[in-house]
Design a protein around this motif. Structure first.
Motif, PDB file in Angstrom:
ATOM      1  N   ALA A   1       4.636   6.549  10.936  1.00  0.00           N
ATOM      2  CA  ALA A   1       5.706   5.580  11.194  1.00  0.00           C
ATOM      3  C   ALA A   1       5.469   4.300  10.408  1.00  0.00           C
ATOM      4  O   ALA A   1       6.422   3.691   9.892  1.00  0.00           O
ATOM      5  CB  ALA A   1       5.779   5.282  12.688  1.00  0.00           C
ATOM      6  N   ALA A   2       4.200   3.881  10.287  1.00  0.00           N
ATOM      7  CA  ALA A   2       3.885   2.669   9.524  1.00  0.00           C
ATOM      8  C   ALA A   2       4.189   2.867   8.045  1.00  0.00           C
ATOM      9  O   ALA A   2       4.646   1.937   7.364  1.00  0.00           O
ATOM     10  CB  ALA A   2       2.418   2.307   9.720  1.00  0.00           C
ATOM     11  N   GLU A   3       3.973   4.082   7.534  1.00  0.00           N
ATOM     12  CA  GLU A   3       4.288   4.362   6.133  1.00  0.00           C
ATOM     13  C   GLU A   3       5.793   4.250   5.896  1.00  0.00           C
ATOM     14  O   GLU A   3       6.239   3.694   4.885  1.00  0.00           O
ATOM     15  CB  GLU A   3       3.791   5.760   5.764  1.00  0.00           C
ATOM     16  CG  GLU A   3       3.960   6.091   4.288  1.00  0.00           C
ATOM     17  CD  GLU A   3       3.408   7.454   3.912  1.00  0.00           C
ATOM     18  OE1 GLU A   3       3.543   7.849   2.743  1.00  0.00           O
ATOM     19  OE2 GLU A   3       2.854   8.146   4.810  1.00  0.00           O
ATOM     20  N   ILE A   4       6.570   4.773   6.834  1.00  0.00           N
ATOM     21  CA  ILE A   4       8.027   4.642   6.729  1.00  0.00           C
ATOM     22  C   ILE A   4       8.441   3.174   6.838  1.00  0.00           C
ATOM     23  O   ILE A   4       9.320   2.693   6.102  1.00  0.00           O
ATOM     24  CB  ILE A   4       8.714   5.486   7.814  1.00  0.00           C
ATOM     25  CG1 ILE A   4       8.484   6.983   7.546  1.00  0.00           C
ATOM     26  CG2 ILE A   4      10.206   5.187   7.892  1.00  0.00           C
ATOM     27  CD1 ILE A   4       8.975   7.900   8.649  1.00  0.00           C
ATOM     28  N   ALA A   5       7.788   2.440   7.731  1.00  0.00           N
ATOM     29  CA  ALA A   5       8.110   1.016   7.894  1.00  0.00           C
ATOM     30  C   ALA A   5       7.768   0.223   6.638  1.00  0.00           C
ATOM     31  O   ALA A   5       8.467  -0.733   6.294  1.00  0.00           O
ATOM     32  CB  ALA A   5       7.372   0.448   9.103  1.00  0.00           C
ATOM     33  N   ASP A   6       6.688   0.597   5.944  1.00  0.00           N
ATOM     34  CA  ASP A   6       6.357  -0.069   4.683  1.00  0.00           C
ATOM     35  C   ASP A   6       7.483   0.124   3.666  1.00  0.00           C
ATOM     36  O   ASP A   6       7.820  -0.792   2.904  1.00  0.00           O
ATOM     37  CB  ASP A   6       5.052   0.489   4.110  1.00  0.00           C
ATOM     38  CG  ASP A   6       3.824  -0.046   4.829  1.00  0.00           C
ATOM     39  OD1 ASP A   6       3.956  -1.067   5.534  1.00  0.00           O
ATOM     40  OD2 ASP A   6       2.748   0.557   4.705  1.00  0.00           O
ATOM     41  N   TYR A   7       8.050   1.312   3.668  1.00  0.00           N
ATOM     42  CA  TYR A   7       9.185   1.582   2.778  1.00  0.00           C
ATOM     43  C   TYR A   7      10.350   0.641   3.113  1.00  0.00           C
ATOM     44  O   TYR A   7      10.927  -0.006   2.223  1.00  0.00           O
ATOM     45  CB  TYR A   7       9.623   3.036   2.924  1.00  0.00           C
ATOM     46  CG  TYR A   7      11.028   3.308   2.437  1.00  0.00           C
ATOM     47  CD1 TYR A   7      11.286   3.569   1.100  1.00  0.00           C
ATOM     48  CD2 TYR A   7      12.106   3.297   3.326  1.00  0.00           C
ATOM     49  CE1 TYR A   7      12.574   3.800   0.656  1.00  0.00           C
ATOM     50  CE2 TYR A   7      13.397   3.530   2.889  1.00  0.00           C
ATOM     51  CZ  TYR A   7      13.628   3.788   1.558  1.00  0.00           C
ATOM     52  OH  TYR A   7      14.909   4.012   1.121  1.00  0.00           O
ATOM     53  N   TYR A   8      10.697   0.562   4.404  1.00  0.00           N
ATOM     54  CA  TYR A   8      11.818  -0.290   4.784  1.00  0.00           C
ATOM     55  C   TYR A   8      11.502  -1.772   4.555  1.00  0.00           C
ATOM     56  O   TYR A   8      12.411  -2.567   4.286  1.00  0.00           O
ATOM     57  CB  TYR A   8      12.194  -0.043   6.250  1.00  0.00           C
ATOM     58  CG  TYR A   8      12.970   1.232   6.453  1.00  0.00           C
ATOM     59  CD1 TYR A   8      14.185   1.433   5.801  1.00  0.00           C
ATOM     60  CD2 TYR A   8      12.499   2.246   7.276  1.00  0.00           C
ATOM     61  CE1 TYR A   8      14.901   2.609   5.967  1.00  0.00           C
ATOM     62  CE2 TYR A   8      13.203   3.424   7.456  1.00  0.00           C
ATOM     63  CZ  TYR A   8      14.413   3.605   6.801  1.00  0.00           C
ATOM     64  OH  TYR A   8      15.115   4.773   6.963  1.00  0.00           O
TER      65      TYR A   8
ATOM     66  N   LEU B   1       0.823  -1.210   0.000  1.00  0.00           N
ATOM     67  CA  LEU B   1       0.000   0.000   0.000  1.00  0.00           C
ATOM     68  C   LEU B   1       0.858   1.262   0.000  1.00  0.00           C
ATOM     69  O   LEU B   1       0.604   2.209  -0.767  1.00  0.00           O
ATOM     70  CB  LEU B   1      -0.952   0.000   1.202  1.00  0.00           C
ATOM     71  CG  LEU B   1      -1.969   1.142   1.232  1.00  0.00           C
ATOM     72  CD1 LEU B   1      -2.863   1.101   0.008  1.00  0.00           C
ATOM     73  CD2 LEU B   1      -2.810   1.078   2.504  1.00  0.00           C
ATOM     74  N   GLY B   2       1.879   1.284   0.850  1.00  0.00           N
ATOM     75  CA  GLY B   2       2.746   2.459   0.876  1.00  0.00           C
ATOM     76  C   GLY B   2       3.534   2.624  -0.406  1.00  0.00           C
ATOM     77  O   GLY B   2       3.805   3.747  -0.840  1.00  0.00           O
ATOM     78  N   ARG B   3       3.895   1.502  -1.062  1.00  0.00           N
ATOM     79  CA  ARG B   3       4.693   1.566  -2.281  1.00  0.00           C
ATOM     80  C   ARG B   3       3.925   2.207  -3.429  1.00  0.00           C
ATOM     81  O   ARG B   3       4.522   2.833  -4.306  1.00  0.00           O
ATOM     82  CB  ARG B   3       5.121   0.159  -2.695  1.00  0.00           C
ATOM     83  CG  ARG B   3       6.030  -0.548  -1.706  1.00  0.00           C
ATOM     84  CD  ARG B   3       6.335  -1.951  -2.165  1.00  0.00           C
ATOM     85  NE  ARG B   3       6.997  -1.951  -3.456  1.00  0.00           N
ATOM     86  CZ  ARG B   3       7.231  -3.037  -4.166  1.00  0.00           C
ATOM     87  NH1 ARG B   3       6.824  -4.203  -3.734  1.00  0.00           N
ATOM     88  NH2 ARG B   3       7.863  -2.962  -5.319  1.00  0.00           N
ATOM     89  N   VAL B   4       2.596   2.023  -3.447  1.00  0.00           N
ATOM     90  CA  VAL B   4       1.822   2.538  -4.576  1.00  0.00           C
ATOM     91  C   VAL B   4       1.259   3.932  -4.327  1.00  0.00           C
ATOM     92  O   VAL B   4       0.603   4.494  -5.205  1.00  0.00           O
ATOM     93  CB  VAL B   4       0.666   1.573  -4.929  1.00  0.00           C
ATOM     94  CG1 VAL B   4       1.200   0.203  -5.254  1.00  0.00           C
ATOM     95  CG2 VAL B   4      -0.363   1.505  -3.808  1.00  0.00           C
ATOM     96  N   GLY B   5       1.509   4.481  -3.147  1.00  0.00           N
ATOM     97  CA  GLY B   5       1.042   5.836  -2.876  1.00  0.00           C
ATOM     98  C   GLY B   5      -0.112   5.933  -1.914  1.00  0.00           C
ATOM     99  O   GLY B   5      -0.698   7.009  -1.749  1.00  0.00           O
ATOM    100  N   GLY B   6      -0.465   4.810  -1.261  1.00  0.00           N
ATOM    101  CA  GLY B   6      -1.510   4.835  -0.257  1.00  0.00           C
ATOM    102  C   GLY B   6      -2.908   4.836  -0.857  1.00  0.00           C
ATOM    103  O   GLY B   6      -3.096   4.859  -2.079  1.00  0.00           O
TER     104      GLY B   6
END
Length: 665
Positions: free
Chosen positions: A552-559, A88-93
């Motif tokens: 923080a969850a959005e950043i964690a999705d990135y990692y 989800l975070g990778r595609v822009g939410g």
């Protein structure tokens, strides 16, 4: 900032006409507005790889899988599927899905939009293919007959309209997300963007090192309580792997400058007290020595009285404590034993380096075998006590080590190969970033970092460092009820992803710590949000709210996305090994000399004893599909209710004729 990347793990992103991006969004929008069109659109598009933008391809794959399993498709359900996949975070939410819907004038024209996408992909394929032919023809060492044969074969494929795209070697990754800079506090995000623009580096590097700077300030000094009985420290282990000549040293210097400045100021401020304590101690020791001299010169003196005086003087001298010179950081080139010693003295420290020398020490540069204990314990805050015969080591209660390094990718491979690095949990403690290199795409003249942006970063990070180092004892920040519930939902999401057929099943050791990492990132964001000129620094003690958990969850999705790529890179990903095994099986001809053109999951299970059930092979099949070696056959529309039919995969023709672009393990 707009930058084009060229990297071994990312497909170069070249400019494409605006109408192609709009058409891709409109195809997705048409599918969400009128799901009945999905089978026809999928048949018209063929390979999901026809999408130029990785986010759109990821969304389309999810849509077709949902439709193929006879699951209803709408924006809300699709959001849940993408979230469960970790995409989800990778595609822009969720907002990007609504952007696609808004970009769709009418769902009735879905076939028209799909044709634009398909034709654009075909043009790209023709351009790439002819470029390769031109390169082959220009190579005078290549046999002319081989050039003719390849050209005729390729042109025949093009004339037949086959839309298979060239597969990618296993171990490469397309569309790795860029760090979500907007999730950072405003003053941090603005500086990250400015540093990335000035140095012509991906924002991932500056963002990861900025997080390391925040962790240096708060790690071990402030913790977070998610709910009674569950606390996390705020120190992070962060690594951003970049190739040589990527200007990572410049990024490191810009982001860590305030840390080293404050450390120097703290040492200067403490110097007078240290000198005073040293002088007082030296005077006390001198008095002890004077009494000893008196005892030696006066053998007839009262021995009992002298012993009492000397003992009292020694006790007084031992009670004088000389404070250590304050330290916030350690260099990267340091032994584990030295790390243990300094943590015993200072408790909270950061090992920071623009190179990978710290990892060299971990894997045994200064010893015959890796020494990982201190790095395992100092992440969690477990008591450190080292017993040495030759010298006494101080004990560290609740040590907190921050790590912020930017090694070359090869260094991570060496770390992954170190005995115990994965089995003992060291690899699971890191948050990984693997950004693309800008080499070859950088602007020659760039905008300098604006003074206002640089000053705000310096001022606010300095205030945060000062506020945290002034604390006399650790402080625990609480989460409010809503934030606790947000963490609970994240736990549920991650738990599902750990199941055998889910995206994180093969990195359970790392993913098992993911929610804890989210809590640690959240408290760092919370602290940085409240250290600004507009807020009283004391307000950082207020409970965390769910908004900061979401960031923080959005950043964690990135990692998470980058960690999957890193574990593949360092050959620590079982799914990659399984995919290699399957690819080798596909490349072997059958008994009749032909090659497989279609397979199902149970065929793959039967191919090797390493697979016991379908769930064991699904991560490898998904990986082969992502890399273009397999393609899911779209089932016909409608069909019978009940159990969904087994998915059939088409096999890329290159599997039977490995040439340029194909992989021969």
């Amino acid at each position: 900032m707009s930058t084009e990347y060229a990297h071994q793990n990312v497909i170069p992103f070249r400019p494409e006409p605006a109408e192609v991006k709009a058409a891709e969004q409109a195809v997705i929008g048409a599918a969400l507005l009128d799901p009945a069109q999905i089978p026809a659109l999928a048949a018209q598009l063929g390979d999901p790889g026809v999408f130029y933008h990785p986010a759109n391809e990821t969304i389309w794959r999810a849509i077709t899988r949902m439709a193929g399993g006879e699951r209803p498709v709408d924006p809300l359900l699709l959001t849940g599927v993408l979230r469960a996949q970790g995409d989800l975070g990778r595609v822009g939410g969720p907002g990007y899905l609504h952007t696609c819907i808004e970009a769709t004038p009418t769902a009735a024209n879905g076939d028209y939009y799909a044709e634009i996408v398909r034709v654009a992909a075909e043009r790209r394929r023709i351009g790439t293919t002819t470029s390769r032919l031109a390169h082959m023809a220009g190579d005078t060492e290549t046999d002319l007959d081989a050039v003719r044969t390849a050209a005729l074969s390729v042109l025949a494929d093009l004339a037949a309209g086959d839309t298979w795209l060239d597969p990618m070697p296993l171990g490469s990754h397309t569309g790795l997300p860029t760090f979500p800079v907007k999730a950072l506090p405003g003053w941090v995000g603005a500086y990250v963007d400015a540093v990335a623009e000035f140095t012509q580096t991906p924002p991932d590097a500056a963002a990861t090192m900025a997080l390391a700077a925040l962790s240096t300030a708060a790690g071990g000094r402030v913790g977070v309580e998610i709910r009674p009985g569950w606390r996390e420290q705020s120190n992070l282990y962060l690594t951003c792997a970049m190739p040589p000549a990527s200007r990572k040293s410049d990024v490191f210097a810009f982001t860590m400058g305030p840390v080293y400045k404050v450390e120097a100021e703290l040492q200067a401020d403490a110097r007078a007290a240290i000198i005073e304590a040293e002088t007082t101690r030296d005077a006390a020791l001198a008095e002890v020595e004077a009494l000893m001299a008196k005892a030696r010169k006066n053998p007839d003196a009262d021995r009992t009285q002298l012993v009492a005086e000397i003992s009292a003087a020694k006790m007084l001298a031992e009670q004088i404590v000389v404070p250590p010179s304050p330290r916030l950081t350690l260099s990267g080139d340091i032994t584990p034993e030295t790390v243990t010693h300094h943590l015993g003295v200072h408790r909270c420290l950061a090992a920071l380096s623009p190179e990978g020398d710290l990892f060299d020490s971990m894997v045994g540069r200064y010893s015959s075998k890796p020494n990982l204990g201190v790095f395992l314990q100092a992440h969690k805050g477990e008591r450190l006590q080292a017993d040495r015969i030759t010298r006494e080591q101080p004990t560290a209660d609740k040590p907190a080590l921050t790590i912020g390094v930017t090694p070359q990718p090869a260094v991570l491979q060496e770390l992954g190969a170190a005995p115990g690095a994965r089995d003992r949990g060291l690899l699971a403690r890191f948050l990984y970033s693997l950004p693309p290199s800008n080499l070859g795409w950088r602007k020659v003249r760039t905008d300098p970092i604006p003074d206002a942006v640089a000053n705000a970063y310096d001022r606010n990070l300095t205030r945060l460092l000062r506020a945290m180092t002034d604390l006399t004892e650790p402080v625990v920040v609480l989460m409010d009820r809503a934030a606790d519930l947000a963490i609970e939902k994240l736990q549920e999401r991650v738990e599902v992803q750990l199941r055998p057929d889910q995206p994180l099943a093969h990195i359970k050791d790392w993913a098992g710590k993911l929610v804890g990492h989210i809590a640690r990132i959240a408290v760092l964001l919370h602290l940085a949000d409240h250290i600004t000129p507009d807020h009283d620094p004391g307000t950082w003690r207020t409970p965390l709210h769910p908004g900061v958990v979401d960031r923080a969850a959005e950043i964690a999705d990135y990692y998470t996305a980058h960690t999957l790529a890193v574990f593949d890179l360092i050959a620590a990903d079982p799914a990659t090994d399984d995919a290699h095994t399957l690819l080798q099986w596909l490349q072997r001809p059958k008994k009749d000399g032909t090659h497989r053109t279609h397979i199902k999951a149970h065929d793959a299970v039967a191919s090797s004893r390493r697979f016991k059930k379908v769930a064991d092979v699904e991560p490898a099949l998904a990986l082969l599909e992502q890399h273009g070696w397999l393609r899911t056959d779209q089932p016909p529309a409608g069909g019978q209710r009940g159990r969904a039919p087994a998915v059939t995969f088409r096999v890329h023709p290159a599997v039977s004729t490995p040439t340029d672009g194909a992989e021969a393990p």
